[in-house]
Design an enzyme around this catalytic site. Structure first.
Site, PDB file in Angstrom:
ATOM      1  CE  LYS A 103       0.456  -1.597   4.379  1.00 39.62           C
ATOM      2  NZ  LYS A 103       0.219  -2.873   5.027  1.00 39.62           N
ATOM      3  CD  GLU A 158      -9.209  -7.321  -3.098  1.00 45.51           C
ATOM      4  OE1 GLU A 158      -9.932  -7.194  -4.090  1.00 45.51           O
ATOM      5  OE2 GLU A 158      -9.351  -6.599  -2.081  1.00 45.51           O
ATOM      6  CE  LYS A 189      -3.543  -1.246   5.231  1.00 44.03           C
ATOM      7  NZ  LYS A 189      -3.634  -1.777   6.599  1.00 44.03           N
TER       8      LYS A 189
HETATM    9  N1  LIG Z   1       1.930  -8.822   7.059  1.00 43.43           N
HETATM   10  C1  LIG Z   1       0.673  -8.578   6.733  1.00 43.43           C
HETATM   11  O1  LIG Z   1      -0.237  -9.062   7.380  1.00 43.43           O
HETATM   12  C2  LIG Z   1       0.371  -7.731   5.546  1.00 43.43           C
HETATM   13  C3  LIG Z   1      -0.974  -7.506   5.194  1.00 43.43           C
HETATM   14  C4  LIG Z   1      -1.280  -6.756   4.060  1.00 43.43           C
HETATM   15  C5  LIG Z   1      -0.248  -6.224   3.299  1.00 43.43           C
HETATM   16  N2  LIG Z   1       1.039  -6.436   3.683  1.00 43.43           N
HETATM   17  C6  LIG Z   1       2.099  -5.885   2.834  1.00 43.43           C
HETATM   18  O2  LIG Z   1       2.796  -6.975   2.240  1.00 43.43           O
HETATM   19  C7  LIG Z   1       4.154  -6.635   2.035  1.00 43.43           C
HETATM   20  C8  LIG Z   1       5.033  -7.682   2.731  1.00 43.43           C
HETATM   21  O3  LIG Z   1       4.763  -7.687   4.098  1.00 43.43           O
HETATM   22  P1  LIG Z   1       5.323  -8.835   5.054  1.00 43.43           P
HETATM   23  O4  LIG Z   1       4.634  -8.636   6.359  1.00 43.43           O
HETATM   24  O5  LIG Z   1       5.241 -10.149   4.385  1.00 43.43           O
HETATM   25  O6  LIG Z   1       6.858  -8.384   5.187  1.00 43.43           O
HETATM   26  P2  LIG Z   1       8.083  -9.194   5.806  1.00 43.43           P
HETATM   27  O7  LIG Z   1       7.588 -10.319   6.644  1.00 43.43           O
HETATM   28  O8  LIG Z   1       8.986  -8.194   6.403  1.00 43.43           O
HETATM   29  O9  LIG Z   1       8.781  -9.836   4.515  1.00 43.43           O
HETATM   30  C9  LIG Z   1       9.471  -9.091   3.577  1.00 43.43           C
HETATM   31  C10 LIG Z   1      10.224 -10.029   2.648  1.00 43.43           C
HETATM   32  O10 LIG Z   1      10.816  -9.289   1.599  1.00 43.43           O
HETATM   33  C11 LIG Z   1      12.215  -9.543   1.539  1.00 43.43           C
HETATM   34  N3  LIG Z   1      12.881  -8.275   1.217  1.00 43.43           N
HETATM   35  C12 LIG Z   1      12.644  -7.051   1.727  1.00 43.43           C
HETATM   36  N4  LIG Z   1      13.460  -6.143   1.178  1.00 43.43           N
HETATM   37  C13 LIG Z   1      14.234  -6.819   0.303  1.00 43.43           C
HETATM   38  C14 LIG Z   1      15.276  -6.437  -0.588  1.00 43.43           C
HETATM   39  N5  LIG Z   1      15.691  -5.165  -0.678  1.00 43.43           N
HETATM   40  N6  LIG Z   1      15.843  -7.412  -1.352  1.00 43.43           N
HETATM   41  C15 LIG Z   1      15.439  -8.693  -1.264  1.00 43.43           C
HETATM   42  N7  LIG Z   1      14.444  -9.110  -0.459  1.00 43.43           N
HETATM   43  C16 LIG Z   1      13.863  -8.178   0.312  1.00 43.43           C
HETATM   44  C17 LIG Z   1      12.615 -10.060   2.907  1.00 43.43           C
HETATM   45  O11 LIG Z   1      13.758 -10.893   2.741  1.00 43.43           O
HETATM   46  P3  LIG Z   1      14.421 -11.703   3.966  1.00 43.43           P
HETATM   47  O12 LIG Z   1      13.379 -12.696   4.387  1.00 43.43           O
HETATM   48  O13 LIG Z   1      15.603 -12.362   3.394  1.00 43.43           O
HETATM   49  O14 LIG Z   1      14.714 -10.685   5.013  1.00 43.43           O
HETATM   50  C18 LIG Z   1      11.357 -10.804   3.336  1.00 43.43           C
HETATM   51  O15 LIG Z   1      11.384 -12.124   2.868  1.00 43.43           O
HETATM   52  C19 LIG Z   1       4.309  -5.205   2.571  1.00 43.43           C
HETATM   53  O16 LIG Z   1       4.126  -4.304   1.523  1.00 43.43           O
HETATM   54  C20 LIG Z   1       3.151  -5.092   3.555  1.00 43.43           C
HETATM   55  O17 LIG Z   1       2.723  -3.765   3.752  1.00 43.43           O
HETATM   56  C21 LIG Z   1       1.361  -7.170   4.771  1.00 43.43           C
HETATM   57  N1  LIG Z   2       0.109  -3.030   9.901  1.00 45.12           N
HETATM   58  C1  LIG Z   2      -1.094  -3.285   9.153  1.00 45.12           C
HETATM   59  C2  LIG Z   2      -0.952  -4.615   8.430  1.00 45.12           C
HETATM   60  C3  LIG Z   2      -1.921  -4.805   7.308  1.00 45.12           C
HETATM   61  O1  LIG Z   2      -1.752  -3.904   6.266  1.00 45.12           O
HETATM   62  C4  LIG Z   2      -2.274  -3.322  10.121  1.00 45.12           C
HETATM   63  O2  LIG Z   2      -2.086  -3.310  11.347  1.00 45.12           O
HETATM   64  O3  LIG Z   2      -3.424  -3.292   9.655  1.00 45.12           O
HETATM   65 NA    NA Z   3      -8.210  -6.716   0.292  1.00 47.90          NA
END
Ligand SMILES: NC(=O)c1ccc[n+]([C@@H]2O[C@H](COP(=O)([O-])OP(=O)(O)OC[C@H]3O[C@@H](n4cnc5c(N)ncnc54)[C@H](OP(=O)(O)O)[C@@H]3O)[C@@H](O)[C@H]2O)c1
Ligand SMILES: N[C@@H](CCO)C(=O)O
Ligand code: NA
Length: 438
Positions: A102, A126, A202
């Site tokens: 986002k 989405e 968002k």
């Molecule tokens: N978590 C949620 O519930 C959620 C919900 C909705 C949307 N999102 C969105 O989804 C996205 C991912 O979130 P997440 O929670 O999955 O994040 P996360 O757990 O921190 O995972 C990020 C991943 O990306 C890799 N990465 C980050 N920077 C990198 C770089 N420069 N080069 C190579 N690899 C890189 C990391 O590698 P390493 O593993 O090697 O460190 C890790 O595997 C974000 O945009 C977040 O806002 C998350």
């Molecule tokens: N940090 C976000 C994760 C989902 O985008 C939240 O608390 O809603």
């Molecule tokens: Na959604």
């Protein structure tokens, strides 16, 4: 297997997506057409919750977005750069992009959509709002025949969890935040959540889809929940409200919108008042449909993977129906993008100046306990055209009287003019809180 994925990131969302796509039993049969071909990470030695075939994991993300074998790039790495640059490169290399990011979409949406439309590929998002809740596609497809008047959402799970616990247990903001961090709901650096920045990203995305125009992210008014006190939560309850961090995108007139994030007193009978814990909900008002609410898990590996995978499936359904000739010439490029799936902005949305916005306000005033002080407050409000819905004085704090006021609808400009006069009153000690009322 027909279509190859390059996934950027294998954290919470990346792992959830790999898990979902690796177990297709009981899911849509088209998922069988998808192959996880490459996954890019930063640290290849990190223990992961998923096992990948040999040679799939790489640290060369650049190679993923330029690999001619890959059809769809799934960006779940987060952050602004290099995510933006990698998505642009993927698009220019004729790959469709699915993203959960986002922060990047709310800032670079226009740039990405323009590049994608030129390249004949889709950008699907989405998972970027409301996690697993289907809301982007419903706004783009099922609700797009409606004239949308407002989109109001609880779109940050962390702050909703904190506010719910403060309300249920009477705990303080700092105590609940510490707990949310221990439980893994709030991130180590919770700034983007508690300051409302995540919700602002968002609501900017939702507004751009609902009102079909680009929103300048920097123009989104944003207030977080750090200043919300137990006292305000208790007063809100007594007055028949709950306090929620809302993202609001609303038509102000034919030519302008108001797009903002702030803690808001929500009447207890409103559907959004009952959304508790880490859940999200998005309340849409449109003509002729009336009111619709989307509710569910706004974050988490499985929920977000559901949204990411549904985008991938949508793309596969498009790719699979391409005529043979187009898939031979240019494997990926879609000659006529489906307007219900493609992202583009018809125009730039104009945001109304904040002082012109109309809302109800809640104000808590600490005053010297003098006769006539409520009258003096009322006179200041009256002089500025601010009409009061209720005034209560229930308590004292350190010998100061506590007066709580709820206004009728007023412009922000008039309300602040009245506050300037009130601050000059000799009887006023301080104004500990000012909140908007839905
Ligand atoms: N978590 C949620 O519930 C959620 C919900 C909705 C949307 N999102 C969105 O989804 C996205 C991912 O979130 P997440 O929670 O999955 O994040 P996360 O757990 O921190 O995972 C990020 C991943 O990306 C890799 N990465 C980050 N920077 C990198 C770089 N420069 N080069 C190579 N690899 C890189 C990391 O590698 P390493 O593993 O090697 O460190 C890790 O595997 C974000 O945009 C977040 O806002 C998350
Ligand atoms: N940090 C976000 C994760 C989902 O985008 C939240 O608390 O809603
Ligand atoms: Na959604």
């Amino acid at each position: 297997m027909g279509f190859k994925l390059g996934i950027l990131g294998l954290g919470t969302v990346g792992c959830g997506t790999v898990q979902l796509l690796s177990n297709c039993d009981g899911r849509h049969p088209l998922l069988e057409e998808i192959e996880i071909y490459r996954v890019g990470v930063q640290n290849p030695d990190k223990p992961r919750e998923v096992e990948l075939a040999k040679g799939v994991l790489t640290t060369d993300l650049e190679a993923i977005v330029t690999d001619p074998e890959i059809d769809i790039v799934v960006e779940v790495m987060g952050g602004l750069e290099p995510a933006r640059e990698l998505m642009l490169k993927a698009i220019r290399n004729g790959k469709h992009v699915v993203t959960a990011n986002k922060a990047a979409i709310s800032r670079f949406g226009d740039e990405l959509y323009t590049a994608a439309n030129q390249a004949g590929v889709y950008v699907m998002l989405e998972a970027s709002v409301g996690g697993g809740i289907p809301v982007i596609q419903p706004l783009k497809q099922s609700l797009s025949v409606n004239q949308i008047q407002a989109v109001t959402g609880i779109i940050n799970g962390t702050t909703n969890y904190i506010l719910t616990r403060m309300q249920d247990e009477g705990s303080s903001f700092d105590d609940v935040l510490a707990d949310a961090q221990k439980l893994g709901y709030a991130e180590a650096d919770p700034t983007a959540d508690v300051e409302g920045l995540d919700a602002a990203d968002k609501i900017a995305i939702l507004a751009s889809i609902a009102f079909d125009g680009g929103i300048n992210r920097e123009d989104v008014y944003c207030e977080g929940i750090r200043q919300i006190s137990k006292t305000d939560i208790e007063y809100a309850q007594k007055l028949g409200f709950v306090i929620k961090l809302l993202g609001i995108a609303k038509k102000v007139n034919q030519s302008s919108l108001s797009v903002r994030v702030h803690p808001t007193l929500v009447p207890s009978g409103h559907p959004l008042a009952s959304i508790n814990g880490v859940n999200n909900a998005i309340f849409v008002e449109g003509e002729p449909i009336g009111e619709v609410m989307f509710f569910g898990p706004g974050a988490g590996a499985g929920a977000t993977a559901s949204a990411v995978s549904s985008d991938i499936l949508n793309l596969v359904s498009q790719l699979i129906s391409l005529p043979e000739s187009s898939s031979k010439d240019s494997k990926y490029k879609i000659p006529n993008l489906n307007p219900l799936l493609a992202s583009f902005h018809q125009k730039d949305c104009q945001l109304a100046p904040p002082e012109e916005l109309v809302t109800r306000f809640y104000g808590r005033f600490l005053t010297k306990d003098q006769p006539g002080v409520i009258g003096k407050l009322g006179t200041c409000f009256g002089k500025c055209g601010v009409s009061l819905e209720s005034v209560v004085q229930t308590g004292f704090q350190d010998k100061l009287a506590e007066i709580v006021v709820v206004t009728h609808d007023v412009t922000e400009g008039s309300f602040h003019k009245a506050l300037d006069e009130i601050r000059n009153l000799e009887a006023i000690d301080s104004i500990p809180s000012l909140l908007r009322v839905l």
